[in-house]
Scaffold this motif. Structure first.
Motif, PDB file in Angstrom:
ATOM      1  N   UNK A   9       0.840  -1.205   0.000  1.00 56.06           N
ATOM      2  CA  UNK A   9       0.000   0.000   0.000  1.00 56.06           C
ATOM      3  C   UNK A   9       0.874   1.253   0.000  1.00 56.06           C
ATOM      4  N   UNK A  10       1.968   1.223   0.760  1.00 55.98           N
ATOM      5  CA  UNK A  10       2.872   2.374   0.765  1.00 55.98           C
ATOM      6  C   UNK A  10       3.532   2.548  -0.605  1.00 55.98           C
ATOM      7  N   UNK A  11       3.907   1.435  -1.235  1.00 57.57           N
ATOM      8  CA  UNK A  11       4.511   1.523  -2.574  1.00 57.57           C
ATOM      9  C   UNK A  11       3.513   2.076  -3.587  1.00 57.57           C
ATOM     10  N   UNK A  12       2.268   1.625  -3.489  1.00 54.27           N
ATOM     11  CA  UNK A  12       1.229   2.164  -4.386  1.00 54.27           C
ATOM     12  C   UNK A  12       1.043   3.654  -4.162  1.00 54.27           C
ATOM     13  N   UNK A  13       1.054   4.059  -2.901  1.00 58.58           N
ATOM     14  CA  UNK A  13       0.895   5.487  -2.599  1.00 58.58           C
ATOM     15  C   UNK A  13       2.053   6.295  -3.195  1.00 58.58           C
ATOM     16  N   UNK A  14       3.286   5.765  -3.070  1.00 59.73           N
ATOM     17  CA  UNK A  14       4.440   6.465  -3.628  1.00 59.73           C
ATOM     18  C   UNK A  14       4.275   6.633  -5.138  1.00 59.73           C
ATOM     19  N   UNK A  15       3.866   5.557  -5.828  1.00 54.73           N
ATOM     20  CA  UNK A  15       3.688   5.626  -7.276  1.00 54.73           C
ATOM     21  C   UNK A  15       2.620   6.657  -7.643  1.00 54.73           C
ATOM     22  N   UNK A  16       1.492   6.629  -6.917  1.00 50.33           N
ATOM     23  CA  UNK A  16       0.399   7.560  -7.220  1.00 50.33           C
ATOM     24  C   UNK A  16       0.834   8.994  -7.013  1.00 50.33           C
ATOM     25  N   UNK A  17       1.530   9.254  -5.908  1.00 48.38           N
ATOM     26  CA  UNK A  17       1.950  10.629  -5.625  1.00 48.38           C
ATOM     27  C   UNK A  17       2.976  11.128  -6.630  1.00 48.38           C
ATOM     28  N   UNK A  18       3.890  10.231  -7.057  1.00 47.50           N
ATOM     29  CA  UNK A  18       4.865  10.635  -8.078  1.00 47.50           C
ATOM     30  C   UNK A  18       4.175  10.985  -9.381  1.00 47.50           C
ATOM     31  N   UNK A  19       3.217  10.168  -9.779  1.00 46.60           N
ATOM     32  CA  UNK A  19       2.542  10.406 -11.057  1.00 46.60           C
ATOM     33  C   UNK A  19       1.617  11.609 -10.994  1.00 46.60           C
ATOM     34  N   UNK A  20       1.288  12.049  -9.765  1.00 40.12           N
ATOM     35  CA  UNK A  20       0.503  13.274  -9.618  1.00 40.12           C
ATOM     36  C   UNK A  20       1.399  14.494  -9.429  1.00 40.12           C
ATOM     37  N   UNK A  21       2.732  14.290  -9.502  1.00 33.52           N
ATOM     38  CA  UNK A  21       3.650  15.419  -9.399  1.00 33.52           C
ATOM     39  C   UNK A  21       4.327  15.573  -8.052  1.00 33.52           C
ATOM     40  N   UNK A  22       3.981  14.744  -7.057  1.00 33.14           N
ATOM     41  CA  UNK A  22       4.600  14.826  -5.735  1.00 33.14           C
ATOM     42  C   UNK A  22       5.763  13.864  -5.620  1.00 33.14           C
ATOM     43  N   UNK A  23       6.984  14.360  -5.480  1.00 32.57           N
ATOM     44  CA  UNK A  23       8.184  13.515  -5.519  1.00 32.57           C
ATOM     45  C   UNK A  23       8.562  13.071  -4.094  1.00 32.57           C
ATOM     46  N   UNK A  24       7.773  12.164  -3.531  1.00 31.11           N
ATOM     47  CA  UNK A  24       8.069  11.636  -2.201  1.00 31.11           C
ATOM     48  C   UNK A  24       9.261  10.691  -2.275  1.00 31.11           C
ATOM     49  N   UNK A  25      10.093  10.746  -1.216  1.00 38.64           N
ATOM     50  CA  UNK A  25      11.246   9.852  -1.153  1.00 38.64           C
ATOM     51  C   UNK A  25      10.975   8.766  -0.129  1.00 38.64           C
ATOM     52  N   UNK A  26      11.804   7.730  -0.144  1.00 39.47           N
ATOM     53  CA  UNK A  26      11.620   6.614   0.784  1.00 39.47           C
ATOM     54  C   UNK A  26      11.630   7.092   2.227  1.00 39.47           C
ATOM     55  N   UNK A  27      12.505   8.055   2.533  1.00 42.86           N
ATOM     56  CA  UNK A  27      12.612   8.539   3.917  1.00 42.86           C
ATOM     57  C   UNK A  27      11.289   9.139   4.421  1.00 42.86           C
ATOM     58  N   UNK A  28      10.495   9.708   3.512  1.00 41.15           N
ATOM     59  CA  UNK A  28       9.211  10.269   3.947  1.00 41.15           C
ATOM     60  C   UNK A  28       8.323   9.184   4.548  1.00 41.15           C
ATOM     61  N   UNK A  29       8.374   7.986   3.991  1.00 41.36           N
ATOM     62  CA  UNK A  29       7.562   6.887   4.489  1.00 41.36           C
ATOM     63  C   UNK A  29       8.193   6.268   5.735  1.00 41.36           C
ATOM     64  N   UNK A  30       9.510   6.171   5.755  1.00 39.62           N
ATOM     65  CA  UNK A  30      10.177   5.589   6.923  1.00 39.62           C
ATOM     66  C   UNK A  30      10.021   6.492   8.141  1.00 39.62           C
ATOM     67  N   UNK A  31      10.061   7.807   7.925  1.00 42.66           N
ATOM     68  CA  UNK A  31       9.873   8.724   9.057  1.00 42.66           C
ATOM     69  C   UNK A  31       8.426   8.694   9.559  1.00 42.66           C
ATOM     70  N   UNK A  32       7.493   8.468   8.645  1.00 42.88           N
ATOM     71  CA  UNK A  32       6.086   8.386   9.052  1.00 42.88           C
ATOM     72  C   UNK A  32       5.840   7.109   9.856  1.00 42.88           C
TER      73      UNK A  32
END
Length: 756
Positions: free
Chosen positions: A16-39
């Motif tokens: 689910x986190x990987x899907x969220x990363x893909x969706x946000x990137x394709x919507x223009x939001x360049x989230x990095x792995x650390x954003x998810x690890x810190x969350x």
């Protein structure tokens, strides 16, 4: 391998986190792995999960054309230096995922020849093309990655003010999906507002907007649609009136989508097309989704454009990022907010002028009501916003906001009644203002005729509520203007046709309420008795109903009311027999036969009536009557989709699920989008022990009618038969949220235990 010794997180969670990363990137939001690890700090101690996210980030960056250096990854994740280096090496050996390969003008893509590029975004391109298989007709092709559900959203929407979808085409070799849509010419509202912004505010008008539309560049060699009636309307309108009319049309389109369970969520001037014939149309449903309820789990994605999103939509975006539940409902009011921002932006530079052509107090209040911070204080529906915009254009009192300006109320009243001054004042002022009154009256008549044409257009399209509002506006505008006999007669005829059409709609709504109860697996007795009483009351007035409904404005409405009234008789008979007490079953069956005889006398012979008569006669032991009815039914073979549907339903009521399924198959073949053919087919499948077929049929029903509680309820029954308890619970919860009367049917949860 789990290097930490800690329990590994569920793979579904990491997915689910990987899907969220893909969706946000394709919507223009360049989230990095650390954003998810810190969350989720626990993931810092679980390298397997973290490496999955790092791999997803690498794939997304490579897809975007970036070259990722090993040094960068080692610096970011020094504790896992060996693993991330190996991960990068593997990716380089295997190669990047294939990025979409976009064609260029002049290329052939399947049967489409690309003529010109109309626009592009981060992940897609839009081309004007010709379709060789259909006489080289001009079409618009929207190309993007072969992911997402925009084509499924658009396929459900057929509305005058929504650009429709012709077809969807997959091109796997290029990694592309093409959405084929009609070419309407014209320009986006953003382009038109930019063009008209060069003129001084007092010099703007609907005619200026029309001139900008006519000046929009058109590709050479492609015929542009001709100007239509909407262009005449724009040509006569002030700038404020033109913007209000466009807003009302867009609100109609939003309401249509909302009624089908879809929010647009990205309404802005660049997503509105003013076609070459002057018709405003809503574009781009790539972010469309069902509403979100407060407290439900955050979806994997949600989008929007900053500046056009209300607070609750922004809060939902934050919830997607943090993984928290959605804090507040995101529903139709989010689109109402965006439309309010769009209209405010369109009118922002409209300066003061004479004769009320400014953004008046009432209109300013309408726009403020749309853009309230608290969603509960906005217009609850787009339809109510559309009604107020039309009332403003027709100089009628507003309903959604206070009419707080006495000066504006007086001016509107005077416009509606230009001859209401006392005779003495009129005579005294004749010499001075005669020409002014004449000009004002001419303008009033012009507005009335525009409203009348709009009402007649709505009536032809079957949009009866909008037609009724337009005719009321016409009547108010024409009041007090003499010598307009033709106008008055057309308004009267339009109102009468609309009232009769609305009566057809009310009859259809009653029948739609009753139809799920025929051969239902579970009935809520109290609700069924209330519906049966209502059916009997309406049926008792059947002759006056016929007098009121005969001679509809369209053949479709005429056919609909006759089919619905016949169904009402059949349903009344069915419910009388089904709900009969043990000591009155014989009398109620005889009353059912009497009802069917009345239906035949009123509406003519029908194979469906004969089958229903045979069912009730057999139950009474009247075998000769049943045999004769069966013989007549065999002679009157069904031809239309509705006849196959009704015959299949009658066989289902008689317990012949296999025979019913065959007729319902024929109905679906003739009309695949028939809600009730799919619905009763699902009931047949349940009775024949085919829960997979039932699930397919009821899923089709949910797609056709996403606000129907019975569709979700019966799909829940199919899910239960298949042992899919979480999905069944979700369907039952949705059903009871839509219709609380179904709660009774769900009290015995043991009924929904999975089959052994």
């Amino acid at each position: 391998m789990n290097l930490s010794g800690s329990p590994a997180p569920p793979s579904s969670f990491v997915d689910r986190l990987a899907d969220e990363m893909m969706t946000r990137w394709r919507a223009g939001g360049r989230l990095r792995t650390e954003d998810f690890l810190d969350r989720h700090p626990d993931l810092w101690h679980r390298p397997d999960a973290a490496l999955e996210l790092i791999a997803e980030e690498l794939a997304l960056r490579t897809e975007g054309g970036e070259d990722v250096a090993a040094e960068e990854l080692v610096a970011r994740f020094p504790a896992w230096a060996a693993q991330v280096t190996a991960l990068l090496d593997c990716q380089r050996v295997l190669g990047p995922p294939a990025a979409p390969r976009f064609p260029v003008p002049g290329d052939m893509l399947g049967e489409f020849r690309l003529v010109a590029e109309l626009g592009r975004g981060v992940h897609g391109r839009v081309f004007l093309a010709t379709q060789s298989g259909l006489a080289d007709r001009p079409v618009v092709l929207k190309l993007g990655p072969d992911a997402g559900n925009e084509h499924l959203s658009l396929a459900r929407l057929q509305h005058t003010h929504i650009v429709p979808l012709y077809s969807a085409h997959e091109f796997p070799a290029a990694g592309l999906r093409a959405l084929c849509m009609p070419y309407f010419g014209g320009a986006t509202l953003a382009e038109l507002l930019t063009a008209t912004a060069k003129r001084e505010p007092l010099g703007r008008s609907g005619a200026l907007l029309l001139a900008a539309l006519a000046a929009a560049p058109a590709p050479a060699g492609i015929p542009v649609p001709q100007p239509g009636p909407a262009c005449a309307l724009l040509g006569r309108a002030s700038f404020v009136e033109a913007v209000c009319w466009i807003g009302a049309c867009l609100a109609d389109a939003l309401q249509y989508a909302h009624d089908r369970g879809l929010l647009h969520l990205d309404l802005k001037p660049s997503n509105v097309l003013l076609a070459a014939d002057g018709v405003p149309m809503l574009l781009d449903f790539h972010l469309a989704r069902p509403p979100l309820r407060a407290g439900e789990s955050a979806p994997t994605w949600i989008g929007g454009t900053p500046g056009y999103m209300p607070g609750e939509q922004l809060a939902a975006l934050d919830a997607v990022r943090t993984g928290d539940p959605v804090p507040g409902a995101v529903d139709a009011r989010a689109d109402v907010y965006a439309l309010g921002v769009l209209l405010t932006e369109a009118l922002r530079y409209q300066g003061p002028a004479d004769d009320g052509e400014i953004v008046s107090v009432g209109l300013a209040d309408v726009l403020a009501h749309c853009t309230e911070t608290d969603a509960a204080r906005r217009y609850p529906t787009a339809a109510e916003l559309a009604a107020d915009l039309r009332r403003h254009m027709a100089d009628l009192p507003l309903r959604g906001v206070r009419n707080r300006s006495f000066h504006e109320r007086w001016r509107k009243w005077r416009r509606r009644r230009p001859y209401a001054l006392s005779l003495v004042l009129a005579v005294a002022a004749t010499a001075a203002i005669g020409s002014g009154v004449t000009l004002h009256a001419q303008r009033q008549v012009g507005r009335a005729r525009t409203a009348l044409e709009e009402g007649e257009s709505f009536l032809r399209q079957g949009r009866l509520a909008e037609a009724a509002e337009a005719f009321r506006g016409t009547e108010a505008l024409a009041q007090g203007v003499p010598f307009q006999y033709d106008l008055t007669a057309r308004v009267k005829a339009g109102k009468r046709a609309t009232e009769r059409g609305l009566a057809v709609t009310e009859l259809h709504a009653l029948c739609e309420r009753v139809r799920p109860m025929y051969a239902a697996e579970v009935l809520a007795p109290d609700e069924a008795r209330k519906v049966a009483e209502l059916c009997r009351a309406v049926w008792a007035e059947r002759e006056s109903v016929v007098r009121n409904l005969e001679g509809q404005a369209s053949a479709d409405l005429e056919q609909q009311w006759r089919a619905d009234l016949l169904d009402l008789g059949i349903m009344t008979a069915y419910l009388d027999a089904s709900l009969a007490a043990p000591d009155s079953k014989t009398d109620d069956r005889r009353r059912a036969l009497e009802t069917l005889a009345q239906a035949e006398s009123l509406l003519g012979a029908s194979g469906v009536l004969y089958l229903e008569r045979a069912n009730h006669a057999r139950a009474l032991g009247l075998m000769d009557m049943a045999a004769e009815a069966d013989r007549l039914a065999q002679a009157a073979r069904p031809r239309t989709a509705w006849e196959h549907l009704a015959v299949g339903r009658a066989k289902l009521g008689a317990g012949d699920a296999k025979g019913a399924a065959a007729d319902l198959d024929s109905a679906i073949a003739l009309d695949p989008r028939s809600l009730w053919a799919n619905y009763y087919q699902g009931v047949c499948c349940l009775r024949l022990g085919d829960p997979t077929g039932a699930l397919s049929a009821f899923s089709a029903c949910v797609a056709i009618a996403p606000q129907s509680a019975w569709c979700y309820f019966n799909r829940g029954l199919a899910q239960t038969e298949l042992g899919r308890q979480p999905q069944a619970r979700a369907d039952f919860d949705r059903a009871t949220a839509l219709d609380r009367t179904l709660t009774t049917a769900l009290l015995d949860r043991s009924r929904y235990a999975p089959k052994k």
